[in-house]
Design an enzyme around this catalytic site. Structure first.
Site, mmCIF file in Angstrom:
data_model
loop_
_atom_site.group_PDB
_atom_site.id
_atom_site.type_symbol
_atom_site.label_atom_id
_atom_site.label_comp_id
_atom_site.label_asym_id
_atom_site.label_seq_id
_atom_site.Cartn_x
_atom_site.Cartn_y
_atom_site.Cartn_z
ATOM 1 N N SER A 125 0.839 -1.191 0.000
ATOM 2 C CA SER A 125 0.000 0.000 0.000
ATOM 3 C C SER A 125 0.883 1.255 0.000
ATOM 4 O O SER A 125 1.637 1.457 -0.948
ATOM 5 C CB SER A 125 -0.955 -0.044 1.201
ATOM 6 O OG SER A 125 -2.021 0.869 1.034
ATOM 7 N N ASP A 193 -9.538 -4.705 -5.398
ATOM 8 C CA ASP A 193 -8.856 -3.831 -4.443
ATOM 9 C C ASP A 193 -8.911 -2.395 -4.952
ATOM 10 O O ASP A 193 -8.291 -2.070 -5.969
ATOM 11 C CB ASP A 193 -7.404 -4.291 -4.269
ATOM 12 C CG ASP A 193 -6.613 -3.421 -3.292
ATOM 13 O OD1 ASP A 193 -7.126 -2.381 -2.845
ATOM 14 O OD2 ASP A 193 -5.469 -3.796 -2.972
ATOM 15 N N HIS A 206 -8.120 -5.444 -0.169
ATOM 16 C CA HIS A 206 -6.860 -4.767 0.168
ATOM 17 C C HIS A 206 -6.203 -5.374 1.404
ATOM 18 O O HIS A 206 -5.025 -5.113 1.668
ATOM 19 C CB HIS A 206 -7.123 -3.270 0.389
ATOM 20 C CG HIS A 206 -5.876 -2.445 0.443
ATOM 21 N ND1 HIS A 206 -4.996 -2.340 -0.614
ATOM 22 C CD2 HIS A 206 -5.345 -1.675 1.434
ATOM 23 C CE1 HIS A 206 -3.990 -1.563 -0.282
ATOM 24 N NE2 HIS A 206 -4.167 -1.143 0.959
#
Length: 224
Positions: A125, A193, A206
């Site tokens: 991320s 996601d 995610h």
């Protein structure tokens, strides 16, 4: 996930995702974050991990920790150490640049002290943005992204054996890792996601990257 020109609006989905990550990974209780890792002693391979926004754990409960554990099983006959990138991993304006700077400085320092050491870079991320910038792929404009402030020098680049990215926000921009590092990179984006898939609407996707830890470790083991 709909992108917005407003800095604040672009970041709000990450707040929700990050809070969910902390809740799922920490069981809803208070999560104690470890202090940043010190420079490792010389080893054959060092795993340098940049965790996601507000992600608990040492290297990161969702990605870094399970990937390192899987690598320990996959890589035999070599010593492994790890380093937790020292950065806030929050929504502050300088978080990404702090991570970018620390990752590059650490790899440069280790490469100087341990000339035979190889590196596996791991980013999840916001941490994927940190790794992107560190290898010269700008994450500017991506969710919790930023401008490149430092890159791994050309003379150190061959020591980076593998790059493992998860929920990489630049993919929602239609970008990917190209050039020198392309054939050493695995970039995982779970279906739906919203952080890495344009139009994705499955928030829980995610948080699913623990499922890719062994596949990522297998790829990296073949590169080191």
């Amino acid at each position: 996930m709909r992108q917005s020109s407003s800095h604040g609006r672009r970041r709000r989905p990450v707040v929700r995702l990050s809070a969910a990550a902390a809740l799922l990974a920490g069981g809803g209780g208070v999560v104690a974050l470890t202090s940043p890792g010190a420079s490792a002693a010389c080893s054959d391979i060092e795993v340098v991990s940049a965790r996601g926004t507000f992600e608990p754990g040492n290297l990161g409960t969702i990605v870094g920790d399970p990937v390192f554990s899987a690598l320990q099983k996959r890589v035999t006959g070599k010593t492994l150490t790890n380093y937790k990138v020292n950065y806030p991993a929050d929504l502050s304006l300088t978080s990404n640049s702090q991570g970018n700077t620390d990752l590059v400085n650490h790899v440069k320092s280790q490469a100087s002290s341990c000339p035979n050491q190889k590196f596996v870079l791991v980013g999840y991320s916001q941490g994927a943005n940190v790794v992107d910038n560190s290898i010269g792929i700008s994450s500017a404009g991506a969710t919790v992204g930023g401008q490149i402030v430092a890159t791994i020098p050309n003379d150190v680049e061959p020591k980076v054996s593998a790059v493992l990215l998860f929920g990489n926000p630049i993919r929602a921009q239609g970008k990917s890792v190209t050039g020198t590092y392309a054939n050493r990179t695995r970039d995982f984006c779970a279906q739906g996601d919203p952080v890495c898939e344009r139009g994705g609407n499955n928030t829980l996707a995610h948080l699913s990257y623990r499922n890719n830890a062994d596949e990522a470790a297998l790829f990296a083991a073949g590169k080191v």
